[in-house]
Design an enzyme around this catalytic site. Sequence first.
Site, PDB file in Angstrom:
ATOM      1  N   SER A 157     -76.820 -46.086 -34.285  1.00 50.70           N
ATOM      2  CA  SER A 157     -78.181 -46.525 -34.578  1.00 50.70           C
ATOM      3  C   SER A 157     -79.161 -45.354 -34.382  1.00 50.70           C
ATOM      4  O   SER A 157     -78.962 -44.284 -34.957  1.00 50.70           O
ATOM      5  CB  SER A 157     -78.534 -47.734 -33.711  1.00 50.70           C
ATOM      6  N   ARG A 227     -88.127 -58.400 -27.895  1.00 50.63           N
ATOM      7  CA  ARG A 227     -86.678 -58.317 -27.724  1.00 50.63           C
ATOM      8  C   ARG A 227     -85.965 -59.441 -28.463  1.00 50.63           C
ATOM      9  O   ARG A 227     -84.901 -59.224 -29.066  1.00 50.63           O
ATOM     10  CB  ARG A 227     -86.335 -58.369 -26.236  1.00 50.63           C
ATOM     11  N   ASP A 324     -73.838 -55.486 -41.136  1.00 48.89           N
ATOM     12  CA  ASP A 324     -75.042 -54.884 -40.552  1.00 48.89           C
ATOM     13  C   ASP A 324     -76.151 -54.925 -41.594  1.00 48.89           C
ATOM     14  O   ASP A 324     -76.175 -54.117 -42.517  1.00 48.89           O
ATOM     15  CB  ASP A 324     -74.737 -53.448 -40.124  1.00 48.89           C
ATOM     16  N   HIS A 357     -75.225 -55.381 -36.673  1.00 47.27           N
ATOM     17  CA  HIS A 357     -75.605 -54.024 -36.268  1.00 47.27           C
ATOM     18  C   HIS A 357     -75.017 -53.653 -34.915  1.00 47.27           C
ATOM     19  O   HIS A 357     -74.612 -52.510 -34.695  1.00 47.27           O
ATOM     20  CB  HIS A 357     -77.129 -53.911 -36.226  1.00 47.27           C
ATOM     21  N   ASP A 358     -74.946 -54.592 -34.005  1.00 56.37           N
ATOM     22  CA  ASP A 358     -74.422 -54.321 -32.666  1.00 56.37           C
ATOM     23  C   ASP A 358     -72.921 -54.084 -32.642  1.00 56.37           C
ATOM     24  O   ASP A 358     -72.352 -53.861 -31.564  1.00 56.37           O
ATOM     25  CB  ASP A 358     -74.771 -55.474 -31.721  1.00 56.37           C
TER      26      ASP A 358
END
Length: 384
Positions: A157, A227, A324, A357-358
């Site tokens: 990232s 968050r 992602d 994405h993680d």
Amino acid sequence: MPKHLPADSVGIVEQHSLHFDEPLPLDCGRSLPAYDLVYETYGELNAERSNAILICHALSGSHHAAGYHSEEDRKPGWWEACVGPGKPIDTDRFYVVCCNNLGGCHGSTGPSSINPETHRPYGPDFPLVTVRDWVHSQARLADALGIERWAAVVGGSLGGMQAIQWAIDYPDRLGHVVAIAVAPRLSAQNIGFNEVARQAILTDPEFHGGRYYEHHTVPRRGLALARMLGHITYLSDDAMRDKFGRDLRADGGRYKFNFDVEFEVESYLRYQGRSFVDRFDANTYLLMTKVLDYFDPAAEYDHDLSAALAHVQARFLLISFSSDWRFPPERSREIVRALEDNQKPISYLEVETSQGHDAFLKPIPVYTEAFRAYMQGIAREVGA
């Protein structure tokens, strides 16, 4: 922490700090007259100093990439899945360095640090920095550690963006770039997500123009909302369906017809928001989102990414993940094409996964095996 450390953990680790007195010029036109960088190291530097790896962290990361700080630690470092003995970044073969970037909130100089001119926290007076500023500070850290050349600079990232910037700014100081779940610049949609997150913080009554330290308060609601939004973008629709579906928390599957937490996904997001506030600084979050927004190495080359990468010397490994949607595979393929335009050596893997994405943080076998194989090649190359 488990009673018995896993054999593939680096174990108990210590953080280190270096102070730099030489002013650091910044892209914004200002400079930091002096600053501290906090970092951790894992493994041993070989006699030739050829086996050093720099790990660059993402938005909410820190220098604590692997291991535990104490026996009371509940969780290891953020990249425990990939850093340690026998893991892709094998600490039996490599000397690994990870620092908390400038503007961070885990020990390096940032908005919560004391401004030597005012003897108060910098707060909103801390300058906005860029990926290039980070890379220049990391180069000074390398100098201080006696590392002339990294075997590889690695990151996922925002960390991968730093690795790419390293190859552009210091082409002779690294052998390889490993950039995972990355993009050559943010899309308008991604900038939009960041702006919504910033507005959640900026409009929190407890923000106080960024000087909440002096008011002995924290913009908890705003940072938690930021968050929560970010966390949704790090997951995929499939991952959220598999993890939560439309499951209700209680009441025998009946709706409450109010605004309390009902769905499991609501409970999860609120927990993620609350726990994040306890370990992160709102001003740092604002700064990090701007670092992401500003990253665009092609901008200085008439928006020609091939021209921006024309003089890189490092070999590249790029890894993307099918689900992602924050930095989809097509964004990595843009970088691949730009490198191919320049006949640069490039390896590319697109991993099929529902982890979003993680995924770069997860021990996904296809991903970790390919990552490990590439890093083993680097180890052989440098005699590690």
